[in-house]
Design a protein around this motif. Sequence first.
Motif, PDB file in Angstrom:
ATOM      1  N   ASP A 352      45.752   6.312  46.155  1.00  0.00           N
ATOM      2  CA  ASP A 352      45.860   5.212  47.111  1.00  0.00           C
ATOM      3  C   ASP A 352      47.306   4.928  47.498  1.00  0.00           C
ATOM      4  O   ASP A 352      47.618   3.875  48.058  1.00  0.00           O
ATOM      5  CB  ASP A 352      45.223   3.952  46.536  1.00  0.00           C
ATOM      6  CG  ASP A 352      45.841   3.534  45.193  1.00  0.00           C
ATOM      7  OD1 ASP A 352      46.732   4.266  44.705  1.00  0.00           O
ATOM      8  OD2 ASP A 352      45.422   2.504  44.638  1.00  0.00           O
ATOM      9  N   ARG A 354      49.756   4.429  45.410  1.00  0.00           N
ATOM     10  CA  ARG A 354      50.385   3.487  44.482  1.00  0.00           C
ATOM     11  C   ARG A 354      50.693   4.140  43.130  1.00  0.00           C
ATOM     12  O   ARG A 354      50.732   3.472  42.100  1.00  0.00           O
ATOM     13  CB  ARG A 354      49.496   2.256  44.312  1.00  0.00           C
ATOM     14  CG  ARG A 354      49.196   1.555  45.638  1.00  0.00           C
ATOM     15  CD  ARG A 354      48.582   0.207  45.448  1.00  0.00           C
ATOM     16  NE  ARG A 354      49.515  -0.743  44.826  1.00  0.00           N
ATOM     17  CZ  ARG A 354      49.216  -2.024  44.586  1.00  0.00           C
ATOM     18  NH1 ARG A 354      48.020  -2.499  44.920  1.00  0.00           N
ATOM     19  NH2 ARG A 354      50.104  -2.814  44.024  1.00  0.00           N
ATOM     20  N   ASP A 357      53.625   2.542  41.357  1.00  0.00           N
ATOM     21  CA  ASP A 357      53.299   1.254  40.730  1.00  0.00           C
ATOM     22  C   ASP A 357      52.664   1.484  39.368  1.00  0.00           C
ATOM     23  O   ASP A 357      53.002   0.808  38.385  1.00  0.00           O
ATOM     24  CB  ASP A 357      52.356   0.447  41.619  1.00  0.00           C
ATOM     25  CG  ASP A 357      53.015  -0.035  42.901  1.00  0.00           C
ATOM     26  OD1 ASP A 357      54.255  -0.221  42.889  1.00  0.00           O
ATOM     27  OD2 ASP A 357      52.309  -0.215  43.904  1.00  0.00           O
ATOM     28  N   ARG A 358      51.742   2.426  39.312  1.00  0.00           N
ATOM     29  CA  ARG A 358      51.112   2.730  38.021  1.00  0.00           C
ATOM     30  C   ARG A 358      52.132   3.304  37.042  1.00  0.00           C
ATOM     31  O   ARG A 358      52.027   3.068  35.831  1.00  0.00           O
ATOM     32  CB  ARG A 358      49.946   3.695  38.226  1.00  0.00           C
ATOM     33  CG  ARG A 358      48.787   3.101  39.009  1.00  0.00           C
ATOM     34  CD  ARG A 358      47.624   4.082  39.197  1.00  0.00           C
ATOM     35  NE  ARG A 358      46.521   3.432  39.894  1.00  0.00           N
ATOM     36  CZ  ARG A 358      46.384   3.386  41.223  1.00  0.00           C
ATOM     37  NH1 ARG A 358      47.305   3.988  41.993  1.00  0.00           N
ATOM     38  NH2 ARG A 358      45.381   2.757  41.775  1.00  0.00           N
ATOM     39  N   ARG A 477      39.501  -4.274  33.279  1.00  0.00           N
ATOM     40  CA  ARG A 477      40.734  -4.189  34.065  1.00  0.00           C
ATOM     41  C   ARG A 477      41.989  -4.146  33.206  1.00  0.00           C
ATOM     42  O   ARG A 477      42.992  -3.568  33.607  1.00  0.00           O
ATOM     43  CB  ARG A 477      40.825  -5.386  35.014  1.00  0.00           C
ATOM     44  CG  ARG A 477      39.687  -5.480  36.019  1.00  0.00           C
ATOM     45  CD  ARG A 477      39.950  -6.559  37.046  1.00  0.00           C
ATOM     46  NE  ARG A 477      40.086  -7.890  36.427  1.00  0.00           N
ATOM     47  CZ  ARG A 477      40.520  -8.974  37.066  1.00  0.00           C
ATOM     48  NH1 ARG A 477      40.893  -8.883  38.342  1.00  0.00           N
ATOM     49  NH2 ARG A 477      40.593 -10.132  36.452  1.00  0.00           N
ATOM     50  N   THR A 497      45.221  -2.376  34.891  1.00  0.00           N
ATOM     51  CA  THR A 497      44.968  -1.138  35.634  1.00  0.00           C
ATOM     52  C   THR A 497      44.310  -1.381  36.979  1.00  0.00           C
ATOM     53  O   THR A 497      44.054  -0.424  37.712  1.00  0.00           O
ATOM     54  CB  THR A 497      44.089  -0.184  34.799  1.00  0.00           C
ATOM     55  OG1 THR A 497      42.800  -0.793  34.574  1.00  0.00           O
ATOM     56  CG2 THR A 497      44.735   0.147  33.468  1.00  0.00           C
ATOM     57  N   SER A 498      44.044  -2.633  37.305  1.00  0.00           N
ATOM     58  CA  SER A 498      43.378  -2.927  38.575  1.00  0.00           C
ATOM     59  C   SER A 498      44.400  -3.235  39.661  1.00  0.00           C
ATOM     60  O   SER A 498      45.558  -3.554  39.380  1.00  0.00           O
ATOM     61  CB  SER A 498      42.427  -4.119  38.420  1.00  0.00           C
ATOM     62  OG  SER A 498      43.154  -5.338  38.387  1.00  0.00           O
ATOM     63  N   THR A 499      43.966  -3.169  40.910  1.00  0.00           N
ATOM     64  CA  THR A 499      44.852  -3.448  42.043  1.00  0.00           C
ATOM     65  C   THR A 499      44.849  -4.926  42.418  1.00  0.00           C
ATOM     66  O   THR A 499      45.383  -5.303  43.459  1.00  0.00           O
ATOM     67  CB  THR A 499      44.447  -2.599  43.260  1.00  0.00           C
ATOM     68  OG1 THR A 499      43.054  -2.798  43.526  1.00  0.00           O
ATOM     69  CG2 THR A 499      44.693  -1.122  42.991  1.00  0.00           C
ATOM     70  N   ASP A 500      44.244  -5.754  41.578  1.00  0.00           N
ATOM     71  CA  ASP A 500      44.282  -7.203  41.738  1.00  0.00           C
ATOM     72  C   ASP A 500      45.028  -7.804  40.552  1.00  0.00           C
ATOM     73  O   ASP A 500      45.095  -7.213  39.471  1.00  0.00           O
ATOM     74  CB  ASP A 500      42.868  -7.789  41.788  1.00  0.00           C
ATOM     75  CG  ASP A 500      42.073  -7.269  42.975  1.00  0.00           C
ATOM     76  OD1 ASP A 500      42.633  -7.229  44.084  1.00  0.00           O
ATOM     77  OD2 ASP A 500      40.900  -6.890  42.772  1.00  0.00           O
ATOM     78  N   PRO A 535      49.194  -7.114  40.141  1.00  0.00           N
ATOM     79  CA  PRO A 535      48.366  -5.920  40.357  1.00  0.00           C
ATOM     80  C   PRO A 535      49.054  -4.667  39.828  1.00  0.00           C
ATOM     81  O   PRO A 535      50.248  -4.450  40.088  1.00  0.00           O
ATOM     82  CB  PRO A 535      48.224  -5.881  41.882  1.00  0.00           C
ATOM     83  CG  PRO A 535      48.396  -7.298  42.325  1.00  0.00           C
ATOM     84  CD  PRO A 535      49.404  -7.883  41.380  1.00  0.00           C
ATOM     85  N   LEU A 536      48.327  -3.873  39.068  1.00  0.00           N
ATOM     86  CA  LEU A 536      48.843  -2.639  38.457  1.00  0.00           C
ATOM     87  C   LEU A 536      50.087  -2.898  37.615  1.00  0.00           C
ATOM     88  O   LEU A 536      50.899  -2.005  37.409  1.00  0.00           O
ATOM     89  CB  LEU A 536      49.133  -1.584  39.528  1.00  0.00           C
ATOM     90  CG  LEU A 536      47.926  -1.106  40.340  1.00  0.00           C
ATOM     91  CD1 LEU A 536      48.368  -0.138  41.431  1.00  0.00           C
ATOM     92  CD2 LEU A 536      46.886  -0.449  39.453  1.00  0.00           C
TER      93      LEU A 536
END
Length: 545
Positions: A352, A354, A357-358, A477, A497-500, A535-536
């Motif tokens: 995605d 990102r 970010d991860r 998450r 680990t979630s995007t929120d 997020p992340l």
Amino acid sequence: MAAPPPGDWWREAVCYQVYPRSFQDSNGDGIGDLEGIIRRLDYLNDGTPRSLGVDAIWLSPTFPSPMADFGYDVSDYCGVHPDFGTLETMDRLIAECHRRGIRVLLDWVPNHTSDRHPWFLASRSSRSNPKRDWYIWRDPKPDGSPPNNWRSVFGGPAWTFDEATGQYYLHSFLKEQPDLNWRNPEVEAAMLDTLRFWFERGIDGFRIDVIGRILKHPDLPDNPPNPDWRPGDRERFSQLWVHNHNYPDVFAAVQRIRRVFDEYPGRVAVGEVFGTPEEIARFYGTQEAPGLHLAFNFHFIHEQGHVITPWEAPVLRRIIANAEATVPPFSQPCFALNNHDRSRFVTRHNHDGRGRDRARAAALLLLGLRNTPFIYYGEEIGMADVDIPPERQQDPARFHSIGRDPERTPMQWDATPGRGFTTGEPWLPFGPLSPNVAEQDGDPDSLLSLYRRAIWLRKELPALRHGSLADLAGDGRVVTWARRTPDDPAVAVAINTSTDAAAAVLPFEAGRVALCTDRSREGAQVSGGAVELPPLGAAWVVAGL
């Protein structure tokens, strides 16, 4: 948990893998070398938080080699390849590392040599040569086919027929990499002496290549087919490696290898191993008969075969729990997020856009676990795989499975045409101008700055250096755990680990955010037994007010 004895420096160390061809070129030939590594040592650790702060480096193979597999085909275990320098250069590298408090690990390849090694040249010269039994030779089947059905890791049969002597020799990898016969005591003795050679020169340990393959079933029976294999999967997974991988006889040999390390106090044996958590744990041996000091756990990269491990909290939690449950209490796990054989983390997790970010959260995960972490060069700036045009591809594995060139490209030091790596044509193409060290060096919000803060903060917090891992928890998450010692503040590690945004439940009521992927949150007090994660994102929280 008390601090480890001085000889067990590896328990608290952060290690850094240098791929020598790609780290720093000092003479303009486009190939990294030992002199280049010396010139970049202050980047790795100059004793201050301006540097990365690593405690040890592992050099991928530097031995003389025809480079059929870029050094993993060794023709002399007691030398240095001219591309990299000389024995004298290596001695100077060791001395300069030690002056900075950096230990040096070399890459030992015990399973196989080059087909140009003098031992193999003698072995294949005739069936009666004294070194014939130093390798694994067998007659063909009556129809002329190979002695069994074993497949090479790189594809195709694991046997090559030698016309001159009328027998096949075994090679688990390329045909240019014949397997040594570790059932011959002379072979074992000769290989152990190569360890002593380097220990006498001051080397602090070895990463040991594919150690789970050095002993096979003595009768070399066929491997059974893999019932889960499907056409289109890699050929090497078409059979179960029952008789040529982690065969039970391996573990006694590992214990004999360990005894050589114990002749030189403070040396460390780190094994490249593959398997289930239980199989990995067996390589550590027992308290009475120790094996490896550390065995790599690659489950954050791949858990089975070539399947990429997803960046999902329940998966991460399972990997951590399995390692904690199986590694014997006298040692600890050894994790990595990247290495020279696998697609880089940023690329694996960039579906995605990102991936970086991860990567920020992954840094806090790796350095917050109870383990000896290994960082792959360029990981700290978020280097990604580079698309290599066909005419520039180098890796011999590209003909058999998937090429490994994309994750081996030169270190990106700056945005100049030579990226600060070389004044010549690089052996592999560069990636885009960004990321590079120069652009991140002075940016407190960069990934490089986050790695520096994490490594130096880890040195300051006893719970992170040698504390136990407890209170592993979370949900779909978030994954959290605590690092604890009897006498120091606990540290909670929380990964989203979630995007929120997500709230992580802490194993204590109140604390202070000591490190966060969002730097603006560092120093904040948290209460109510929870911390809000971006997020992340990820955070280290130190217990107490």
